[in-house]
Write a protein that holds these residues in place. Structure first.
Motif, short mmCIF file in Angstrom:
data_model
loop_
_atom_site.label_atom_id
_atom_site.label_comp_id
_atom_site.label_asym_id
_atom_site.label_seq_id
_atom_site.Cartn_x
_atom_site.Cartn_y
_atom_site.Cartn_z
N ASP A 48 3.01 27.07 7.80
CA ASP A 48 3.61 25.76 7.55
C ASP A 48 3.70 25.45 6.06
O ASP A 48 4.65 24.83 5.60
N LEU A 49 2.70 25.87 5.30
CA LEU A 49 2.70 25.65 3.86
C LEU A 49 3.76 26.52 3.17
O LEU A 49 4.43 26.08 2.24
N ALA A 50 3.93 27.75 3.63
CA ALA A 50 4.84 28.70 2.98
C ALA A 50 6.30 28.49 3.34
O ALA A 50 7.20 28.80 2.54
N TYR A 51 6.58 28.00 4.54
CA TYR A 51 7.96 27.93 5.04
C TYR A 51 8.92 27.14 4.14
O TYR A 51 10.03 27.60 3.88
N PRO A 52 8.55 25.97 3.61
CA PRO A 52 9.49 25.25 2.75
C PRO A 52 9.95 26.06 1.53
O PRO A 52 11.12 26.01 1.16
N SER A 53 9.04 26.83 0.95
CA SER A 53 9.42 27.67 -0.20
C SER A 53 10.42 28.74 0.22
O SER A 53 11.38 29.03 -0.50
N ALA A 54 10.20 29.31 1.39
CA ALA A 54 11.11 30.34 1.89
C ALA A 54 12.49 29.76 2.18
O ALA A 54 13.52 30.36 1.85
N LEU A 55 12.53 28.59 2.77
CA LEU A 55 13.82 27.96 3.08
C LEU A 55 14.54 27.52 1.81
O LEU A 55 15.77 27.52 1.77
N ASN A 58 16.11 30.80 0.68
CA ASN A 58 17.28 31.13 1.50
C ASN A 58 17.19 30.35 2.80
O ASN A 58 16.20 30.48 3.53
N LYS A 59 18.22 29.60 3.11
CA LYS A 59 18.20 28.74 4.30
C LYS A 59 18.12 29.53 5.61
O LYS A 59 17.78 28.98 6.64
N LYS A 60 18.43 30.82 5.56
CA LYS A 60 18.38 31.66 6.76
C LYS A 60 17.06 32.42 6.89
O LYS A 60 16.91 33.25 7.77
N ALA A 61 16.12 32.14 6.01
CA ALA A 61 14.85 32.88 6.01
C ALA A 61 14.11 32.70 7.33
O ALA A 61 14.07 31.61 7.89
N LYS A 85 -9.08 31.75 3.14
CA LYS A 85 -8.65 31.17 1.87
C LYS A 85 -7.36 31.80 1.35
O LYS A 85 -6.58 31.14 0.68
N ASN A 86 -7.16 33.08 1.61
CA ASN A 86 -6.05 33.81 1.00
C ASN A 86 -5.12 34.42 2.04
O ASN A 86 -5.57 35.09 2.98
N TRP A 87 -3.82 34.19 1.85
CA TRP A 87 -2.81 34.67 2.80
C TRP A 87 -1.60 35.23 2.05
O TRP A 87 -1.25 34.73 0.98
N ASN A 88 -0.97 36.24 2.64
CA ASN A 88 0.36 36.68 2.24
C ASN A 88 1.28 36.38 3.42
O ASN A 88 1.03 36.86 4.53
N VAL A 89 2.31 35.59 3.19
CA VAL A 89 3.26 35.24 4.24
C VAL A 89 4.62 35.77 3.79
O VAL A 89 5.11 35.42 2.72
N GLN A 90 5.21 36.64 4.62
CA GLN A 90 6.45 37.31 4.25
C GLN A 90 7.61 36.82 5.12
O GLN A 90 7.47 36.68 6.34
N PHE A 91 8.73 36.57 4.45
CA PHE A 91 9.94 36.10 5.12
C PHE A 91 11.09 37.07 4.82
O PHE A 91 11.08 37.75 3.80
N GLY A 92 12.05 37.10 5.70
CA GLY A 92 13.23 37.93 5.49
C GLY A 92 14.47 37.21 5.98
O GLY A 92 14.40 36.21 6.69
N VAL A 93 15.62 37.75 5.58
CA VAL A 93 16.90 37.23 6.03
C VAL A 93 17.48 38.26 7.00
O VAL A 93 17.63 39.43 6.64
N ASP A 95 19.64 40.80 9.10
CA ASP A 95 20.78 41.67 8.79
C ASP A 95 20.96 41.90 7.30
O ASP A 95 22.07 42.16 6.84
N THR A 96 19.89 41.73 6.51
CA THR A 96 19.92 42.04 5.08
C THR A 96 18.61 42.74 4.73
O THR A 96 17.72 42.89 5.59
N ASN A 97 18.50 43.17 3.49
CA ASN A 97 17.23 43.75 3.04
C ASN A 97 16.48 42.78 2.14
O ASN A 97 15.62 43.17 1.36
N LYS A 98 16.78 41.49 2.23
CA LYS A 98 16.16 40.46 1.39
C LYS A 98 14.79 40.08 1.96
O LYS A 98 14.66 39.76 3.14
N LEU A 99 13.79 40.11 1.09
CA LEU A 99 12.42 39.74 1.46
C LEU A 99 11.89 38.72 0.47
O LEU A 99 12.23 38.73 -0.70
N PHE A 100 11.01 37.86 0.97
CA PHE A 100 10.40 36.83 0.14
C PHE A 100 8.93 36.76 0.51
O PHE A 100 8.57 36.56 1.66
N LEU A 101 8.06 36.93 -0.47
CA LEU A 101 6.62 36.92 -0.24
C LEU A 101 6.01 35.66 -0.85
O LEU A 101 6.25 35.35 -2.01
N VAL A 102 5.23 34.95 -0.05
CA VAL A 102 4.50 33.77 -0.52
C VAL A 102 3.01 34.11 -0.44
O VAL A 102 2.50 34.46 0.62
#
Length: 110
Positions: A48-55, A58-61, A85-93, A95-102
């Motif tokens: 929930d904390l990471a999702y706004p940054s991902a959106l 990219n709005k399709k994240a 305390k520590n998390w890596n949350v990964q998002f993608g778009v 049908d693309t190779n776009k990745l976003f790590l929070v």
């Protein structure tokens, strides 16, 4: 005349209820943000904390994975209370190779 009074009464009652529910929702969001800032997070809280940054990125994240990266707790105590305390949350778009790590440390995005 009685119908008008009844309608006005019902409107006033429903408006008061909506305002009370809205006030509770705002308080709940503030409380959640305080938890994010001061304590360990559950998996859902980290996402929930990471999702706004991902959106914002990219709005399709879409969520790909969320991984706990705490290494400071010995043995079996890691994950025993379902919060870390520590998390890596990964998002993608799709049908693309776009990745976003929070990366989250102590309730804050790094």
């Amino acid at each position: 005349m009685k119908k008008i009074i009844l309608v006005v009464f019902l409107l006033l009652t429903s408006i008061g209820t909506v305002e009370e529910v809205s006030a509770r929702s705002i308080k709940s969001v503030k409380d959640t943000l305080e938890v994010f800032e001061h304590q360990e997070l559950s998996l859902k809280q980290a996402i929930d904390l990471a999702y706004p940054s991902a959106l914002k990125w990219n709005k399709k994240a879409q969520l790909l994975q969320a991984i706990n990266i705490d290494l400071d707790k010995p043995g079996k105590s890691i994950g025993s209370d379902d919060k870390r305390k520590n998390w890596n949350v990964q998002f993608g778009v799709p049908d693309t190779n776009k990745l976003f790590l929070v990366t989250i440390h102590k309730g804050k995005i790094d």
